[in-house]
Design a protein around this motif. Structure first.
Motif, mmCIF file in Angstrom:
data_model
loop_
_atom_site.group_PDB
_atom_site.id
_atom_site.type_symbol
_atom_site.label_atom_id
_atom_site.label_comp_id
_atom_site.label_asym_id
_atom_site.label_seq_id
_atom_site.Cartn_x
_atom_site.Cartn_y
_atom_site.Cartn_z
ATOM 1 N N PHE A 43 -41.180 12.105 19.280
ATOM 2 C CA PHE A 43 -42.442 12.838 19.284
ATOM 3 C C PHE A 43 -42.813 13.344 17.894
ATOM 4 N N ALA A 44 -41.838 13.718 17.088
ATOM 5 C CA ALA A 44 -42.119 14.232 15.740
ATOM 6 C C ALA A 44 -42.704 13.138 14.849
ATOM 7 N N ALA A 45 -42.155 11.936 14.933
ATOM 8 C CA ALA A 45 -42.637 10.826 14.108
ATOM 9 C C ALA A 45 -43.719 10.016 14.810
ATOM 10 N N ASP A 46 -43.941 10.276 16.101
ATOM 11 C CA ASP A 46 -44.919 9.565 16.923
ATOM 12 C C ASP A 46 -44.708 8.050 16.884
ATOM 13 N N ARG A 47 -43.489 7.656 17.262
ATOM 14 C CA ARG A 47 -43.174 6.222 17.328
ATOM 15 C C ARG A 47 -42.016 5.995 18.300
ATOM 16 N N PRO A 48 -41.877 4.769 18.790
ATOM 17 C CA PRO A 48 -40.780 4.468 19.716
ATOM 18 C C PRO A 48 -39.426 4.489 19.002
ATOM 19 N N VAL A 49 -38.384 4.700 19.802
ATOM 20 C CA VAL A 49 -37.026 4.746 19.270
ATOM 21 C C VAL A 49 -36.349 3.405 19.518
ATOM 22 N N TYR A 50 -35.738 2.854 18.466
ATOM 23 C CA TYR A 50 -35.001 1.596 18.561
ATOM 24 C C TYR A 50 -33.561 1.831 18.132
ATOM 25 N N ARG A 51 -32.643 1.097 18.711
ATOM 26 C CA ARG A 51 -31.242 1.108 18.318
ATOM 27 C C ARG A 51 -30.786 -0.343 18.230
ATOM 28 N N ALA A 52 -30.308 -0.724 17.066
ATOM 29 C CA ALA A 52 -29.852 -2.099 16.819
ATOM 30 C C ALA A 52 -30.971 -3.105 17.106
ATOM 31 N N GLY A 53 -32.196 -2.714 16.764
ATOM 32 C CA GLY A 53 -33.333 -3.611 16.934
ATOM 33 C C GLY A 53 -33.871 -3.697 18.349
ATOM 34 N N GLN A 54 -33.299 -2.945 19.279
ATOM 35 C CA GLN A 54 -33.736 -2.981 20.674
ATOM 36 C C GLN A 54 -34.291 -1.620 21.072
ATOM 37 N N PRO A 55 -35.333 -1.594 21.892
ATOM 38 C CA PRO A 55 -35.878 -0.297 22.318
ATOM 39 C C PRO A 55 -34.883 0.442 23.207
ATOM 40 N N VAL A 56 -34.849 1.752 23.048
ATOM 41 C CA VAL A 56 -34.033 2.620 23.887
ATOM 42 C C VAL A 56 -34.921 3.094 25.031
ATOM 43 N N PHE A 57 -34.413 3.058 26.247
ATOM 44 C CA PHE A 57 -35.204 3.454 27.410
ATOM 45 C C PHE A 57 -34.746 4.793 27.961
ATOM 46 N N VAL A 58 -35.700 5.534 28.515
ATOM 47 C CA VAL A 58 -35.420 6.785 29.220
ATOM 48 C C VAL A 58 -36.012 6.686 30.614
ATOM 49 N N GLU A 59 -35.498 7.508 31.513
ATOM 50 C CA GLU A 59 -35.968 7.490 32.893
ATOM 51 C C GLU A 59 -36.297 8.889 33.378
ATOM 52 N N ARG A 60 -36.955 8.932 34.499
ATOM 53 C CA ARG A 60 -37.294 10.153 35.217
ATOM 54 C C ARG A 60 -38.183 11.093 34.411
ATOM 55 N N ALA A 61 -37.830 12.370 34.286
ATOM 56 C CA ALA A 61 -38.703 13.367 33.648
ATOM 57 C C ALA A 61 -39.004 13.013 32.195
ATOM 58 N N ALA A 62 -38.006 12.506 31.472
ATOM 59 C CA ALA A 62 -38.229 12.119 30.068
ATOM 60 C C ALA A 62 -39.236 10.977 29.984
#
Length: 145
Positions: free
Chosen positions: A31-50
């Motif tokens: 949210f601070a950088a206003d961009r998606p989070v990637y780890r090792a070139g792959q998107p990180v996923f969140v579920e539920r409330a997040a």
């Protein structure tokens, strides 16, 4: 075979509200950088409330009707307040309405509580508690206008 006026409509395909929603899942958002989070070139996923919070953040940062990719139900119209000479109270009321309309289209969002709207140094700051079917998430969005 019965004749129907609209034979292409499938009454069984209409949700009647009793079906369970799939678990909300989104790409994690910085949210601070206003961009998606990637780890090792792959998107990180969140579920539920997040995930609901990520959806809400992105919906609030999307202008309604501007992008043909999205339906008219997605996004907000806060940008229509820019440059208007209306009173601060009127603008606050409109921001509250626009934020509520924007987020309440999601079946995962139950309500918005404790909304505080302020204008500081030409920026709009909106804080609220988003109550989803998974619980409450506190949100602060300060770069809408």
């Amino acid at each position: 075979m019965a004749q129907q006026i609209f034979p292409f409509l499938d009454p069984q395909a209409v949700l009647d509200g009793t079906q369970a929603l799939p678990v909300a899942r989104e790409v994690k958002w910085d949210f601070a950088a206003d961009r998606p989070v990637y780890r090792a070139g792959q998107p990180v996923f969140v579920e539920r409330a997040a995930a609901v919070a990520v959806w809400a953040w992105n919906a609030l940062h999307t202008e309604r009707w501007r992008w043909p990719l999205f339906t008219g139900n997605y996004g907000n119209e806060i940008d229509s307040l820019m440059g208007q000479t209306w009173s601060e109270d009127y603008k606050r009321a409109e921001v509250r309405r626009y934020v509520t309309e924007c987020l309440m289209v999601s079946p995962y969002v139950k309500r918005l509580d404790n909304m505080a709207i302020t204008f500081h140094a030409g920026k709009l700051i909106v804080k609220f508690d988003l109550v989803s079917i998974y619980g409450m998430v506190q949100m602060e969005v300060n770069d809408l206008v």
